[in-house]
Scaffold this active site. Structure first.
Site, PDB file in Angstrom:
ATOM      1  N   TYR A 165      -3.057   4.240  -3.048  1.00 53.09           N
ATOM      2  CA  TYR A 165      -3.367   2.959  -3.712  1.00 53.09           C
ATOM      3  C   TYR A 165      -4.533   2.304  -2.952  1.00 53.09           C
ATOM      4  CZ  TYR A 165      -2.347  -1.959  -4.979  1.00 53.09           C
ATOM      5  OH  TYR A 165      -2.421  -3.252  -5.403  1.00 53.09           O
ATOM      6  N   ASP A 220       5.124   5.997   0.545  1.00 50.60           N
ATOM      7  CA  ASP A 220       5.219   4.943  -0.468  1.00 50.60           C
ATOM      8  C   ASP A 220       5.790   5.607  -1.715  1.00 50.60           C
ATOM      9  OD1 ASP A 220       4.740   3.208  -2.595  1.00 50.60           O
ATOM     10  OD2 ASP A 220       2.884   2.421  -1.734  1.00 50.60           O
ATOM     11  N   LYS A 234       7.335  -3.545  -8.796  1.00 48.73           N
ATOM     12  CA  LYS A 234       7.147  -2.600  -9.899  1.00 48.73           C
ATOM     13  C   LYS A 234       8.489  -2.223 -10.544  1.00 48.73           C
ATOM     14  CE  LYS A 234       2.767  -2.674  -8.842  1.00 48.73           C
ATOM     15  NZ  LYS A 234       2.670  -3.525  -7.681  1.00 48.73           N
TER      16      LYS A 234
END
Ligand SMILES: Cc1ncc(COP(=O)(O)O)c(C=O)c1O
Length: 411
Positions: free
Chosen positions: A127, A199, A224
């Protein structure tokens, strides 16, 4: 106040533990009737019977090992309920909840010992803000950062040669949904004594539980799939080891990055329906991927559920339920930013917004959102083209999602 010890529930199956993990069981002294759902503890400070008990509470535990609260920044009962549930579900010794995924990541890196003179080998597919955090915060204090492709067989040799202190990956890469072989990476990490962090935001414990694959620290942006409704921001780190857990607690307190009682309440609520939402989102994503694959305006679809995807075999091995997640990316034949903007602006049902994992279908353009901080060469190296669109498939009727995509692709 008594609370269920999460270890009592280890024999329940995953879906049951998602519903009942962190269950509230305690009444206040002198009161009768327990709420089935933990109340929201909107209090900054906590009183104790006497100063002796307050002194003990500063350690975080009562003398019989129950959680003890003193001051909200150091922990609160709602965050504790959420942490207990997540530790139980992921198979960790404990967990610490944070105010965002980025805060969780920051604390995990510090807890892993990343500081001046240490080295991290991280996936180049991370990310965007994770890479920025490593560069802006850690590289400037003298941490050595090596970015590498974790989907190439040379990665194991690279790790042995670099001998990093910390290894950092994501279970599923953003946005091309490439999968990392967690078992193989944790095995090399053990050889060289590196701390492993993953992650796991995209896969959630419904699909993958990385501690079962030898990882030390598991991070989720609970903003999320775990929160799931687009109305709360949070993060969590689950630890496989007590030493790392203690470090996490210290950093949470020092950074002041804890999860508030109200957000923790929303995260615990989200967790109870995670398996239902994930099941629907994975099934919908599979159907959407198949639809896009045969559409003439689409050049390529990146979804690990498709047999053609380079990570399909690994995903089938790692992910439970023969399901592959709710996130996919695809490339328009017209490989341009203008074509993507036109397509997104024509969508009526799918929402153009930068998050993922919500109940509604979300669409985004990585070069202006999740990967905004990367330059053109870096995007190219990661395989993110100008025509790349990311889709986080929601729980709507899949026929409506497909029909919306169909009308927007027909320009
Ligand atoms: C994989 C991943 N990790 C971490 C984060 C950061 O989480 P937050 O926005 O909750 O800080 C995100 C945000 O999109 C993400 O996609």
């Amino acid at each position: 106040m008594t609370q269920q010890n999460p270890s009592q529930a280890t024999e329940w199956n995953l879906t049951t533990r998602l519903v009942h993990g962190g269950r509230h069981k305690g009444a206040h002294p002198g009161e009768s009737g327990n709420p089935t759902v933990r109340p929201i503890y909107a209090s900054t400070t906590y009183m104790h019977d006497n100063v002796e008990a307050l002194d003990q509470a500063f350690s975080g535990k009562t003398t019989d090992g129950q959680p003890a609260y003193v001051y909200a920044r150091q922990g609160n009962p709602n965050a504790y309920g959420f942490e207990s549930a997540m530790a139980n579900i992921e198979g960790g010794v404990g967990a610490v909840a944070f105010g965002s995924g980025m805060a969780a990541m920051h604390a995990a890196l510090l807890a892993a010992g990343l500081t001046t003179g240490t080295k991290i080998v991280a996936s180049q597919d991370l990310y965007g803000p994770t890479i920025t955090l490593l560069r802006k915060l850690f590289s400037t204090i003298g941490t050595q950062l090596v970015l590498a492709d974790f989907c190439q067989p040379e990665i194991y040799e690279l790790i042995r040669n670099e001998e990093p202190d910390v290894i950092y990956v994501e279970t599923v890469s953003n946005p091309l949904t490439r999968i990392v072989d967690l078992d193989a990476i944790s095995a090399v990490a053990q050889e060289i004594g590196a701390v492993t962090i993953v992650d796991s935001t995209f896969s959630t414990p419904y699909l993958v539980r990385p501690i079962e694959h030898g990882f030390d620290l598991v991070i989720h942006s609970t903003t999320k799939y775990i929160g799931g409704h687009g109305d709360s921001t949070g993060g969590i780190v689950i630890s496989a080891k007590n030493t790392l857990l203690n470090q996490l607690r210290d950093y949470s307190n020092l950074l002041g990055a804890m999860l508030s009682p109200f957000e923790a309440h929303l995260m615990s609520r989200g967790l109870r329906t995670l398996s239902l939402r994930m099941e629907r989102q994975c099934n919908n994503a599979m159907e959407v991927a198949r639809f896009l694959q045969q559409h003439p305006a689409v050049a390529q679809v990146h979804y690990p559920g498709l047999p053609e995807h380079p990570s399909h075999q690994l995903a089938s091995k790692l992910m439970d339920h023969e399901q592959f997640g709710g996130l996919l990316a695809f490339e328009l034949q017209a490989q341009s930013r203008e074509a993507v903007f036109r397509f997104i602006d024509k969508l009526e049902l799918c929402i153009s917004a930068t998050s993922l994992g919500d109940v509604f279908t979300l669409v985004s353009y990585p070069p202006i959102s999740s990967h905004r901080t990367l330059n053109a060469a870096e995007l190219h190296k990661m395989g993110i083209s100008n025509g790349c669109v990311r889709l986080s498939v929601g729980i709507e009727d899949v026929k409506d999602i497909i029909s919306d995509l169909h009308q927007a692709l027909a320009y």
